[in-house]
Design an enzyme around this catalytic site. Sequence first.
Site, PDB file in Angstrom:
ATOM      1  N   ASP A  10       0.786  -1.243   0.000  1.00 51.54           N
ATOM      2  CA  ASP A  10       0.000   0.000   0.000  1.00 51.54           C
ATOM      3  C   ASP A  10       0.816   1.291   0.000  1.00 51.54           C
ATOM      4  O   ASP A  10       1.989   1.319   0.337  1.00 51.54           O
ATOM      5  CB  ASP A  10      -0.997   0.007   1.174  1.00 51.54           C
ATOM      6  CG  ASP A  10      -0.325  -0.172   2.538  1.00 51.54           C
ATOM      7  OD1 ASP A  10       0.806  -0.698   2.598  1.00 51.54           O
ATOM      8  OD2 ASP A  10      -0.939   0.212   3.547  1.00 51.54           O
ATOM      9  N   GLU A  40      -0.820  -2.139   5.283  1.00 49.50           N
ATOM     10  CA  GLU A  40       0.088  -2.026   6.440  1.00 49.50           C
ATOM     11  C   GLU A  40      -0.094  -0.670   7.099  1.00 49.50           C
ATOM     12  O   GLU A  40      -0.055  -0.559   8.308  1.00 49.50           O
ATOM     13  CB  GLU A  40       1.543  -2.214   5.996  1.00 49.50           C
ATOM     14  CG  GLU A  40       2.539  -2.269   7.157  1.00 49.50           C
ATOM     15  CD  GLU A  40       2.911  -0.908   7.719  1.00 49.50           C
ATOM     16  OE1 GLU A  40       3.083  -0.809   8.942  1.00 49.50           O
ATOM     17  OE2 GLU A  40       3.015   0.063   6.952  1.00 49.50           O
ATOM     18  N   GLU A  41      -0.307   0.373   6.277  1.00 46.64           N
ATOM     19  CA  GLU A  41      -0.366   1.738   6.823  1.00 46.64           C
ATOM     20  C   GLU A  41      -1.558   1.949   7.745  1.00 46.64           C
ATOM     21  O   GLU A  41      -1.535   2.828   8.604  1.00 46.64           O
ATOM     22  CB  GLU A  41      -0.415   2.764   5.684  1.00 46.64           C
ATOM     23  CG  GLU A  41       0.855   2.809   4.834  1.00 46.64           C
ATOM     24  CD  GLU A  41       2.074   3.295   5.598  1.00 46.64           C
ATOM     25  OE1 GLU A  41       1.952   3.679   6.776  1.00 46.64           O
ATOM     26  OE2 GLU A  41       3.165   3.261   4.998  1.00 46.64           O
TER      27      GLU A  41
HETATM   28 ZN   LIG Z   1       4.541   3.804   6.662  1.00 49.64          ZN
HETATM   29 ZN   LIG Z   2       6.207   1.363   5.697  1.00 54.59          ZN
END
Ligand SMILES: [Zn+2]
Ligand SMILES: [Zn+2]
Length: 444
Positions: free
Chosen positions: A98, A165-166
């Site tokens: 992402d 992930e963010e």
């Molecule tokens: Zn990040």
């Molecule tokens: Zn990262």
Amino acid sequence: MPKPHVLLSVALLGVSLWAQSPSPSKEVQAVYADSYALYLDLHQHPELSSHELQTAAKVAAKLRGFGYQVTENVGGTGIVAVMKNGAGPTIMLRTELDALPVEEKTGLPYASKVHANDDSGQDVSVMQACGHDLHMASLIGTAQIMAQTKNTWHGTLVIIGQPAEETLSGANPMVDDGLMTRFPKPDVIVALHVGNVLPAGKVGVTPGYRSSNADSIRITIFGKGGHGAAPHTTIDPIVLGARIVLVLQTIASREVKPGEAAVVTVGYFQAGVKNNIIPDQAQLGITVRTVKPDVRKQVLAAIDRIVKGEAEAAGVVRLPEVVHYEATDAVYNDPALAQRLTVALEAALGKNNVEQLPPSMTSEDFSVFVEQGVPGFYFSLGGANPEKYVEAKASGNNLPSNHSSLFAPDAPPAIAIGITAEVAVLRNLFSSSAADLQKLTAQK
Ligand SMILES: [Zn+2]
Ligand SMILES: [Zn+2]
């Protein structure tokens, strides 16, 4: 005067400062051009968390082309690619997919101009501001080398592309969708992260805790509103909130033992609409970062106690509401594994190019995979242009960090070193049996 093979690398990679980095091996040079082309493509076409459709499709197609057995849509847009190569351990290598809602201001010829609607329907700029494009490019180079040199390793390689992930919401859905049961369960999981903490050409290893626990807390303070000219008829939630903000600062400075890592940041304080009205409510948004589990418990309990105590002192009718709405655990690097792989990285990159780094206060849902009982190795990849890194150090300035609109890693050497490092780590792990890796990581 650089040596002839260095000149060749300079010409090949188009980097003026390549001479400062370890020169890439022939096998890395052979896959580099394709990896860099993928990097440029991904950088110009970033996608927000949980919407990585094109990104996942591109990475999946590459892996399929190298002969991996690829499954898409694992826990959303996640991908899992498996390559079986005889008896041996199972090693998992992870990249994120992402990008972030950031407007790119690097001025690079390949800067992102992408806009998208975020989950609230708002139009936002999108940028690979955390370097996940660089992680994907390195991983693809690594995947190609591993597929082409199956005589150098034995076991099962599982490559995963993790969404979101963010927003710390991509690893759990992959696990819930059978990452550890539908596919071979790994004996070790590996990932890297690029940043400007180190110059391109170097990697960093942090044995033990690598990143922090992150806890998000929302506090609603209930006061009693009224006229700004008649404060005696009210319970002012702004004054109470201000007091809470100040007392929270004493948790890290007065309550936590000196030397232990703890951060309590109030990121927003919202209250009121007009200067002569005392509002009914105020809201505080807090992030808490800690490393050790007992310190985390202590800090969270202190926040509850302070909020309640200050509210009681202010004479509120209703106690504040404290909502703990998001939490991620610290990423833990198995110390024995970190020690062994430091030696492997030093052999591949040169002793001077592997540094020991202290834990950072960032957070990562890589911890979710480690919590499935899989020992982890999460290391740092230098991304700073070496010349700018030296200038910044000399002038006492910091280069733009990940998530900045100006974050611009020196991609050519960073990708080549990323591939070199990942291949070295994988081959080292595959040189042991699963039982030996278990024995190594069982040492406490
Ligand atoms: Zn990040
Ligand atoms: Zn990262």
